[in-house]
Design a protein around this motif. Structure first.
Motif, PDB file in Angstrom:
ATOM      1  N   LEU A   4      38.682  30.273  35.702  1.00 19.41           N
ATOM      2  CA  LEU A   4      39.248  31.354  36.517  1.00 19.41           C
ATOM      3  C   LEU A   4      38.801  32.713  36.008  1.00 19.41           C
ATOM      4  CD1 LEU A   4      41.088  32.476  38.703  1.00 19.41           C
ATOM      5  CD2 LEU A   4      43.030  32.185  37.146  1.00 19.41           C
ATOM      6  N   ALA A   5      38.800  32.892  34.688  1.00 19.54           N
ATOM      7  CA  ALA A   5      38.429  34.190  34.121  1.00 19.54           C
ATOM      8  C   ALA A   5      37.027  34.598  34.555  1.00 19.54           C
ATOM      9  CB  ALA A   5      38.519  34.136  32.599  1.00 19.54           C
ATOM     10  N   ARG A   6      36.107  33.640  34.595  1.00 20.57           N
ATOM     11  CA  ARG A   6      34.735  33.955  35.002  1.00 20.57           C
ATOM     12  C   ARG A   6      34.696  34.417  36.455  1.00 20.57           C
ATOM     13  NH1 ARG A   6      32.672  29.814  33.300  1.00 20.57           N
ATOM     14  NH2 ARG A   6      32.553  28.485  35.137  1.00 20.57           N
ATOM     15  N   LEU A  11      34.234  38.791  40.572  1.00 18.21           N
ATOM     16  CA  LEU A  11      34.789  39.585  41.669  1.00 18.21           C
ATOM     17  C   LEU A  11      34.921  41.048  41.266  1.00 18.21           C
ATOM     18  CD1 LEU A  11      35.988  39.902  44.455  1.00 18.21           C
ATOM     19  CD2 LEU A  11      38.191  39.136  43.560  1.00 18.21           C
ATOM     20  N   ALA A  12      35.369  41.303  40.039  1.00 18.26           N
ATOM     21  CA  ALA A  12      35.483  42.682  39.569  1.00 18.26           C
ATOM     22  C   ALA A  12      34.121  43.370  39.574  1.00 18.26           C
ATOM     23  CB  ALA A  12      36.099  42.711  38.167  1.00 18.26           C
ATOM     24  N   ASP A  13      33.076  42.653  39.174  1.00 24.06           N
ATOM     25  CA  ASP A  13      31.720  43.230  39.191  1.00 24.06           C
ATOM     26  C   ASP A  13      31.281  43.538  40.617  1.00 24.06           C
ATOM     27  OD1 ASP A  13      31.556  43.067  36.456  1.00 24.06           O
ATOM     28  OD2 ASP A  13      30.378  41.208  36.431  1.00 24.06           O
ATOM     29  N   ALA A  14      31.577  42.612  41.551  1.00 19.77           N
ATOM     30  CA  ALA A  14      31.188  42.828  42.949  1.00 19.77           C
ATOM     31  C   ALA A  14      31.920  44.033  43.539  1.00 19.77           C
ATOM     32  CB  ALA A  14      31.474  41.574  43.775  1.00 19.77           C
ATOM     33  N   LEU A  15      33.205  44.164  43.229  1.00 15.96           N
ATOM     34  CA  LEU A  15      33.980  45.308  43.727  1.00 15.96           C
ATOM     35  C   LEU A  15      33.484  46.609  43.116  1.00 15.96           C
ATOM     36  CD1 LEU A  15      37.466  43.588  43.576  1.00 15.96           C
ATOM     37  CD2 LEU A  15      36.419  44.484  45.659  1.00 15.96           C
ATOM     38  N   SER A  16      33.173  46.572  41.833  1.00 13.93           N
ATOM     39  CA  SER A  16      32.661  47.768  41.169  1.00 13.93           C
ATOM     40  C   SER A  16      31.335  48.207  41.783  1.00 13.93           C
ATOM     41  CB  SER A  16      32.495  47.486  39.670  1.00 13.93           C
ATOM     42  OG  SER A  16      32.052  48.635  38.991  1.00 13.93           O
ATOM     43  N   THR A  31      37.821  33.391  49.740  1.00 16.74           N
ATOM     44  CA  THR A  31      38.747  32.930  48.709  1.00 16.74           C
ATOM     45  C   THR A  31      39.582  31.784  49.252  1.00 16.74           C
ATOM     46  OG1 THR A  31      40.366  33.682  47.060  1.00 16.74           O
ATOM     47  CG2 THR A  31      40.566  34.600  49.287  1.00 16.74           C
ATOM     48  N   SER A  32      40.584  31.377  48.499  1.00 16.39           N
ATOM     49  CA  SER A  32      41.473  30.281  48.894  1.00 16.39           C
ATOM     50  C   SER A  32      42.904  30.818  48.906  1.00 16.39           C
ATOM     51  CB  SER A  32      41.343  29.117  47.907  1.00 16.39           C
ATOM     52  OG  SER A  32      41.578  29.555  46.576  1.00 16.39           O
ATOM     53  N   PRO A  33      43.824  30.138  49.588  1.00 12.71           N
ATOM     54  CA  PRO A  33      45.195  30.656  49.680  1.00 12.71           C
ATOM     55  C   PRO A  33      45.851  30.930  48.324  1.00 12.71           C
ATOM     56  CG  PRO A  33      44.870  28.900  51.270  1.00 12.71           C
ATOM     57  CD  PRO A  33      43.637  28.931  50.421  1.00 12.71           C
ATOM     58  N   ASP A  34      45.579  30.085  47.320  1.00 13.69           N
ATOM     59  CA  ASP A  34      46.232  30.282  46.035  1.00 13.69           C
ATOM     60  C   ASP A  34      45.655  31.462  45.253  1.00 13.69           C
ATOM     61  OD1 ASP A  34      43.904  28.719  45.911  1.00 13.69           O
ATOM     62  OD2 ASP A  34      44.408  27.986  43.917  1.00 13.69           O
ATOM     63  N   VAL A 190      37.519  28.824  42.615  1.00  8.24           N
ATOM     64  CA  VAL A 190      37.433  28.145  41.325  1.00  8.24           C
ATOM     65  C   VAL A 190      37.051  26.693  41.554  1.00  8.24           C
ATOM     66  CG1 VAL A 190      38.728  27.389  39.297  1.00  8.24           C
ATOM     67  CG2 VAL A 190      39.086  29.677  40.222  1.00  8.24           C
ATOM     68  N   ASP A 191      36.071  26.225  40.793  1.00 11.57           N
ATOM     69  CA  ASP A 191      35.678  24.832  40.876  1.00 11.57           C
ATOM     70  C   ASP A 191      36.792  23.952  40.317  1.00 11.57           C
ATOM     71  OD1 ASP A 191      34.187  22.429  39.192  1.00 11.57           O
ATOM     72  OD2 ASP A 191      33.306  22.803  41.167  1.00 11.57           O
ATOM     73  N   GLU A 192      37.298  23.049  41.143  1.00 13.07           N
ATOM     74  CA  GLU A 192      38.456  22.247  40.765  1.00 13.07           C
ATOM     75  C   GLU A 192      38.177  21.382  39.539  1.00 13.07           C
ATOM     76  OE1 GLU A 192      42.229  20.647  40.733  1.00 13.07           O
ATOM     77  OE2 GLU A 192      41.463  22.375  41.837  1.00 13.07           O
ATOM     78  N   ALA A 193      37.018  20.739  39.504  1.00  8.97           N
ATOM     79  CA  ALA A 193      36.704  19.865  38.374  1.00  8.97           C
ATOM     80  C   ALA A 193      36.611  20.665  37.075  1.00  8.97           C
ATOM     81  CB  ALA A 193      35.396  19.127  38.636  1.00  8.97           C
ATOM     82  N   GLU A 194      36.012  21.850  37.157  1.00  8.63           N
ATOM     83  CA  GLU A 194      35.898  22.698  35.968  1.00  8.63           C
ATOM     84  C   GLU A 194      37.272  23.158  35.489  1.00  8.63           C
ATOM     85  OE1 GLU A 194      33.563  26.786  34.549  1.00  8.63           O
ATOM     86  OE2 GLU A 194      33.580  26.182  36.659  1.00  8.63           O
ATOM     87  N   ALA A 195      38.143  23.518  36.433  1.00 11.01           N
ATOM     88  CA  ALA A 195      39.489  23.943  36.062  1.00 11.01           C
ATOM     89  C   ALA A 195      40.262  22.812  35.396  1.00 11.01           C
ATOM     90  CB  ALA A 195      40.240  24.433  37.303  1.00 11.01           C
TER      91      ALA A 195
END
Length: 458
Positions: A4-6, A11-16, A31-34, A190-195
């Motif tokens: 998630l942190a990545r 997203l912060a970089d894209a917004l900046s 994005t996703s609802p959550d 977020v990739d579910e398997a990675e999470a």
């Protein structure tokens, strides 16, 4: 967790970059609802980016079959401008007042004219405007995309830039496609398997940590294996066992402060992880242990919550009979402990089970009991939801008059409730359902009033 942190950093970089690259007209955030709320907060926070000179406005109004939401968005533009004027006045910064709202009947055209007013009513150092469009629901994506194209092409609105927080990963994508290179895109997913791998590593590390470990290492953060911190003079040990012993000596009952709290957290997380991996039987076992731990510690509210979650896991495991018994047990535990809000939630879950089985009479009874408990708890949201579902169950049974009566009671509960609670409830949906019912009976005027009321409630 790094998975998630990545994504947050990306997203912060894209917004900046969007703030700095003023040639871009639009940033489309899939994005996703959550993760929607996180994306929205991060987007809105970039109004404070050191290189930003544009006021931000945030619009979350839904696009439904009944209304595209443009009149509501227009009013929100004006309200946010007035709030900005008040804040800037406190700092001695002038911001012009808006003229009268545009006298244009067509909602989208009026909204566009309102944007043009905002572009003119600016401080000396303002440049353009950024609209963060994050609809909570999009029932007519084609209409919304067509409206966005019109606004992007409108003469006089070239200084308006857009950040689209897409509630459905593809709903608003056509609007971005129209702009070509003038649009940027980012997937905040977020990739579910990675999470799940991240979570498994954290749980394994937490369970392997020494008993006297402190701080973030208790939840699986990095810590030298086999290393314990030195004792601090005049400070008691902070390991769970020592905490339990200290509380017992002082006669203080905080069951989750020591070892039991860590054990409960791990059981709940293991159960949730098993569910995400598609292992409901393992999830049921872990969650049942969590419920039993809370019950043995005398924590009635926590035990009831654990039992409600257990019921959901049993449904996923395909054991509807045991799930129904679990929800009954949760309601009984809640009533004994004076927790009507949790009792109401148990009844709503039980009613859903009956609906799934086609047992509409049993569902109506469960929802009615849930509504009574919800009223007892004082929760307007629970009361309205229980009455909405009870009315639907009666309608499924062919009892239209009883459904209308129950939905009327739900709207009465909404009238007596705090407006913020009502907006978060299903009151608008109740009004639309009742309007449809009255419309079928030929009561067109009453149905129209209810449709208007649904928009106000929303």
């Amino acid at each position: 967790m790094e998975s998630l942190a990545r994504r947050i950093r990306e997203l912060a970089d894209a917004l900046s970059w969007f703030v700095r690259a003023r040639e871009l007209r639009l940033l489309h955030v899939r994005t996703s609802p959550d993760l929607r709320a996180t994306a929205l907060r991060l987007a809105a926070s970039h109004e404070l980016h050191p290189e930003n000179r544009s006021p931000f406005v945030v619009l979350e109004d839904a696009c439904t079959a009944a209304s595209d939401g443009w009149p509501e968005r227009l009013e929100r533009l004006r309200a946010q401008h007035e709030a900005r004027r008040a804040r800037m006045a406190q700092e001695g910064e002038p911001l012009p007042e808006l003229p009268e709202r545009p006298a244009i009947a067509e909602p989208l055209a009026a909204f566009g004219a309102q944007l043009a007013q905002l572009l003119k009513a600016r401080a000396d150092w303002h440049e353009g405007l950024v609209v963060v469009l994050a609809p909570t629901r999009v029932e007519r994506p084609g209409a919304l995309c067509e409206a966005l194209r019109a606004l992007l092409d409108a003469r006089g609105l070239g200084a308006v830039r857009w950040i689209l927080i897409d509630p459905d990963p593809a709903a608003l994508e056509p609007a971005a496609d129209e702009l070509g290179e003038r649009a940027a895109r980012i997937a905040f997913l977020v990739d579910e398997a990675e999470a799940q791998r991240d979570l498994a590593r954290m749980l394994d590390a937490a369970e392997a940590a020494p008993p006297d470990v402190v701080g973030p290492a208790r939840v699986g953060a990095a810590w030298p294996r086999g290393v314990s911190p030195p004792l601090r003079p005049r400070h008691p040990p902070a390991d769970p066992g020592s905490v339990d012993a200290l509380l017992e000596r002082e006669g203080i009952s905080l069951p989750l402060a020591g070892a039991q709290g860590g054990a409960l957290a791990r059981l709940v997380l293991r159960g949730a992880q098993a569910m995400r991996r598609g292992q409901p039987v393992e999830a049921v076992q872990q969650q049942a242990r969590a419920r039993d731990l809370c019950a043995q510690a005398g924590m009635a509210r926590e035990a009831t919550i654990m039992e409600l979650v257990l019921g959901g896991y049993l449904v996923a495991a395909g054991d509807a009979g045991r799930a129904a018994r679990t929800y009954d047990a949760a309601r009984e535990r809640a009533e004994r402990a004076g927790l009507p809000d949790l009792g109401a939630q148990a009844q709503l879950a039980l009613g859903a089970l009956h609906v799934r089985a086609g047992e509409h009479a049993d569902a109506a009874a469960a929802y009615a009991r849930g509504a009574a408990l919800a009223r007892q708890s004082g929760s307007a949201i629970l009361t309205i939801e229980a009455l909405r579902l009870a009315g639907q169950a009666q309608l499924d049974l062919g009892n239209a008059d009883e459904a209308a009566r129950i939905w009327g009671a739900a709207l009465e509960a909404a009238d007596a409730a705090d407006p913020a609670e009502v907006r978060a409830s299903s009151a608008a949906e109740v009004a639309r359902a009742l309007a449809a019912l009255l419309g079928k009976r030929g009561l067109k005027d009453a149905a129209a009033r209810l449709e208007e009321r649904s928009r106000a409630l929303e």
